[in-house]
Design an enzyme around this catalytic site. Structure first.
Site, PDB file in Angstrom:
ATOM      1  N   GLN A 119      53.952 -40.884   1.143  1.00 16.92           N
ATOM      2  CA  GLN A 119      52.746 -41.075   1.949  1.00 16.92           C
ATOM      3  C   GLN A 119      52.130 -42.440   1.665  1.00 16.92           C
ATOM      4  O   GLN A 119      52.050 -42.858   0.496  1.00 16.92           O
ATOM      5  CB  GLN A 119      51.709 -39.982   1.649  1.00 16.92           C
ATOM      6  CG  GLN A 119      52.049 -38.616   2.206  1.00 16.92           C
ATOM      7  CD  GLN A 119      53.144 -37.914   1.427  1.00 16.92           C
ATOM      8  OE1 GLN A 119      53.178 -37.956   0.199  1.00 16.92           O
ATOM      9  NE2 GLN A 119      54.056 -37.267   2.142  1.00 16.92           N
ATOM     10  N   TYR A 120      51.694 -43.115   2.730  1.00 17.94           N
ATOM     11  CA  TYR A 120      51.020 -44.404   2.610  1.00 17.94           C
ATOM     12  C   TYR A 120      49.795 -44.415   3.512  1.00 17.94           C
ATOM     13  O   TYR A 120      49.871 -44.025   4.690  1.00 17.94           O
ATOM     14  CB  TYR A 120      51.955 -45.559   2.999  1.00 17.94           C
ATOM     15  CG  TYR A 120      53.158 -45.671   2.103  1.00 17.94           C
ATOM     16  CD1 TYR A 120      53.050 -46.196   0.812  1.00 17.94           C
ATOM     17  CD2 TYR A 120      54.408 -45.237   2.527  1.00 17.94           C
ATOM     18  CE1 TYR A 120      54.149 -46.286  -0.026  1.00 17.94           C
ATOM     19  CE2 TYR A 120      55.517 -45.327   1.696  1.00 17.94           C
ATOM     20  CZ  TYR A 120      55.387 -45.848   0.422  1.00 17.94           C
ATOM     21  OH  TYR A 120      56.472 -45.933  -0.406  1.00 17.94           O
TER      22      TYR A 120
ATOM     23  N   GLU B 222      48.177 -25.001   8.265  1.00 21.00           N
ATOM     24  CA  GLU B 222      49.178 -25.977   8.723  1.00 21.00           C
ATOM     25  C   GLU B 222      49.464 -25.807  10.211  1.00 21.00           C
ATOM     26  O   GLU B 222      49.674 -26.800  10.926  1.00 21.00           O
ATOM     27  CB  GLU B 222      50.451 -25.830   7.883  1.00 21.00           C
ATOM     28  CG  GLU B 222      50.274 -26.362   6.464  1.00 21.00           C
ATOM     29  CD  GLU B 222      51.220 -25.737   5.461  1.00 21.00           C
ATOM     30  OE1 GLU B 222      52.288 -25.220   5.876  1.00 21.00           O
ATOM     31  OE2 GLU B 222      50.890 -25.742   4.256  1.00 21.00           O
TER      32      GLU B 222
ATOM     33  N   TYR C 217      46.535 -41.012   6.073  1.00 24.42           N
ATOM     34  CA  TYR C 217      47.822 -41.570   5.681  1.00 24.42           C
ATOM     35  C   TYR C 217      48.902 -41.073   6.626  1.00 24.42           C
ATOM     36  O   TYR C 217      48.700 -40.118   7.396  1.00 24.42           O
ATOM     37  CB  TYR C 217      48.171 -41.178   4.246  1.00 24.42           C
ATOM     38  CG  TYR C 217      48.153 -39.679   3.991  1.00 24.42           C
ATOM     39  CD1 TYR C 217      49.244 -38.877   4.329  1.00 24.42           C
ATOM     40  CD2 TYR C 217      47.044 -39.064   3.408  1.00 24.42           C
ATOM     41  CE1 TYR C 217      49.230 -37.507   4.103  1.00 24.42           C
ATOM     42  CE2 TYR C 217      47.017 -37.693   3.181  1.00 24.42           C
ATOM     43  CZ  TYR C 217      48.109 -36.921   3.530  1.00 24.42           C
ATOM     44  OH  TYR C 217      48.095 -35.567   3.320  1.00 24.42           O
TER      45      TYR C 217
ATOM     46  N   PRO D  48      42.797 -47.773   2.012  1.00 28.74           N
ATOM     47  CA  PRO D  48      41.858 -47.080   2.896  1.00 28.74           C
ATOM     48  C   PRO D  48      40.519 -47.805   3.011  1.00 28.74           C
ATOM     49  O   PRO D  48      39.853 -47.707   4.041  1.00 28.74           O
ATOM     50  CB  PRO D  48      41.697 -45.700   2.246  1.00 28.74           C
ATOM     51  CG  PRO D  48      42.117 -45.881   0.833  1.00 28.74           C
ATOM     52  CD  PRO D  48      43.168 -46.949   0.846  1.00 28.74           C
TER      53      PRO D  48
ATOM     54  N   GLY E 192      43.562 -51.543  -7.488  1.00 33.40           N
ATOM     55  CA  GLY E 192      44.958 -51.773  -7.162  1.00 33.40           C
ATOM     56  C   GLY E 192      45.256 -51.511  -5.706  1.00 33.40           C
ATOM     57  O   GLY E 192      44.508 -51.903  -4.805  1.00 33.40           O
TER      58      GLY E 192
ATOM     59  N   TYR F  94      58.532 -20.752   3.429  1.00 36.21           N
ATOM     60  CA  TYR F  94      57.715 -20.047   2.443  1.00 36.21           C
ATOM     61  C   TYR F  94      58.421 -18.839   1.822  1.00 36.21           C
ATOM     62  O   TYR F  94      58.280 -18.604   0.609  1.00 36.21           O
ATOM     63  CB  TYR F  94      56.368 -19.659   3.049  1.00 36.21           C
ATOM     64  CG  TYR F  94      55.395 -20.815   3.071  1.00 36.21           C
ATOM     65  CD1 TYR F  94      54.596 -21.087   1.974  1.00 36.21           C
ATOM     66  CD2 TYR F  94      55.308 -21.654   4.175  1.00 36.21           C
ATOM     67  CE1 TYR F  94      53.719 -22.161   1.974  1.00 36.21           C
ATOM     68  CE2 TYR F  94      54.438 -22.733   4.193  1.00 36.21           C
ATOM     69  CZ  TYR F  94      53.644 -22.978   3.091  1.00 36.21           C
ATOM     70  OH  TYR F  94      52.790 -24.058   3.085  1.00 36.21           O
TER      71      TYR F  94
END
Length: 404
Positions: free
Chosen positions: A208-209, A139, A191, A281, A276, A97
């Site tokens: 990401q998937y 986080e 994901y 999910p 699509g 950061y």
């Protein structure tokens, strides 16, 4: 909260920062990557090439400043949550950061020149650090919840045990932990990040998937659509790598599951709306319900170009048998599904989804996933019908955010 003196300065300068936001963030990325080329591995180079990344950063910083000033009515909590989950899935560390802050403030000075007095610089530096501290704190909690001692521990080796071609452009990969440990739980709708070394000097890239299978199994599944470049944009580097170079027996590096959006919210009627590859999910939700809550009323609304491009449709006959309360409403821009799927569907339409025709039971929770224009269109139509906004969950991949 901003200090009173900084709030006055930020309020006075926010219009000019908003006007030059993309120029500032464009200069920021150029400066930061020149000084720290290793950080390129954390950023989607396709989004860098198209400008989507700098647009998103500019919008986020400006929106946060408006939030601090009380001028933005959009709730900020969900935005912070979504960004924090994305950062955690990438292994972003607190030490990064200050690097971002230094180069962002230098970019402000580069673009706005003499207008950036010491007072202006201090005020906007305060905005940045308030934003950064919120993200670092959230986080840290996500890393702790994932059982990670440090952000660098986010990556785990998984072995591909099955590779299934779903359509011409979609492949599913079934994976197991390479160390033999349990796969772990996830919530449908979450994901994982996948990190691949592209080779030929192209470095590492991360995407990401959504997890497309059921939680609670010894294996996980991701379903990857090959991204074809359009209008001068490049082909998807990671999706092309996975399609062309990953086979059964190969190792992949995956993050723990992240994502603040569940595709099985609540415990009443559920409406899953996808388009699509956004089906992933929704399919995880259906597999989950078939194992753990088969009596729940569910409406699946899916849109695709054709029946042949409808990924994961091979699972629908089995899911229809396992879920007596499942109704399927399918839309295809061209053509129709195969005869077996058409028989299972409650309704099949040609063209694009009309939100007015989506069956939404009373008190239903709705989950959306698909291209951003599709979700904006469906969400707006459902809101006009009186569906409460807090009952419409959605997942956005890429740097954009849907409006609240």
């Amino acid at each position: 909260m901003l200090s009173p003196s900084s709030a006055t300065v930020v309020r006075a300068t926010l219009p000019v920062v908003r006007e030059h936001g993309e120029a500032i963030t464009g200069a920021f990325y150029s400066r930061m990557f020149a000084a720290h080329p290793d950080l390129l591995d954390l950023f989607n180079r396709g989004n860098q090439a198209t400008g989507r990344q700098r647009q998103a950063l500019a919008a986020a910083v400006v929106a946060y400043a408006g939030h601090l000033l009380g001028e933005d009515t959009v709730p900020w909590g969900p935005v912070v949550e979504r960004i924090a989950h994305k950062h955690a899935s990438l292994g972003i560390a607190p030490a990064q950061y200050p690097i971002v802050g230094r180069h962002l403030m230098a970019a402000v000075g580069q673009v706005l020149g003499d207008a950036v007095t010491d007072e202006v610089a201090r005020a906007w530096d305060e905005v940045y650090w308030l934003f950064a501290c919120e993200l670092v704190a959230r986080e840290a909690r996500l890393y702790h919840a994932a059982g990670l001692d440090e952000p660098a521990a986010v990556w785990r080796a998984w072995r591909v045990v099955e590779r299934t071609v779903e359509t011409d452009d979609v492949v599913s990969f079934t994976v197991v932990p390479a160390d033999g440990a349990p796969a772990g739980e996830f919530v449908p709708g979450q994901y994982v990040s996948v990190a691949v070394d592209l080779g030929d000097g192209a470095g590492r890239q991360i995407r990401q998937y959504s997890l497309s299978g059921a939680p609670g199994l010894p294996t996980w599944q991701i379903t990857v659509k090959r991204v074809r470049g359009q209008a001068g944009s490049p082909d998807g580097a990671v999706s092309s790598f996975l399609h062309e170079r990953v086979a059964v027996g190969d190792l992949l590096r995956l993050s723990p599951p992240f994502g603040d959006v569940s595709s099985v919210p609540g415990d009443g009627p559920l409406v899953l709306v996808s388009a699509g590859i956004g089906i992933t999910p929704a399919m995880s939700a259906l597999h989950h319900l078939a194992r753990r809550d088969a009596g729940r009323p569910v409406v699946l609304v899916h849109a695709d170009r054709t029946g042949d491009t409808h990924a994961l449709r091979r699972h629908l006959p089995e899911l229809r048998r396992a879920l007596p309360g499942l109704r399927m409403h399918l839309w295809y821009e061209h053509g129709a599904p195969d005869a077996a799927l058409a028989t299972l569907a409650t309704r099949v339409d040609t063209g694009r989804v009309d939100p007015a025709l989506i069956p939404v039971p009373a008190d239903a929770d709705v989950h959306l996933c698909g291209p951003l224009p599709f979700m904006n269109h469906v969400r707006a139509g459902l809101l006009r019908r009186g569906v409460p906004g807090e009952r419409i969950a959605y997942e956005v991949f890429g740097p954009e955010m849907l409006p609240n």
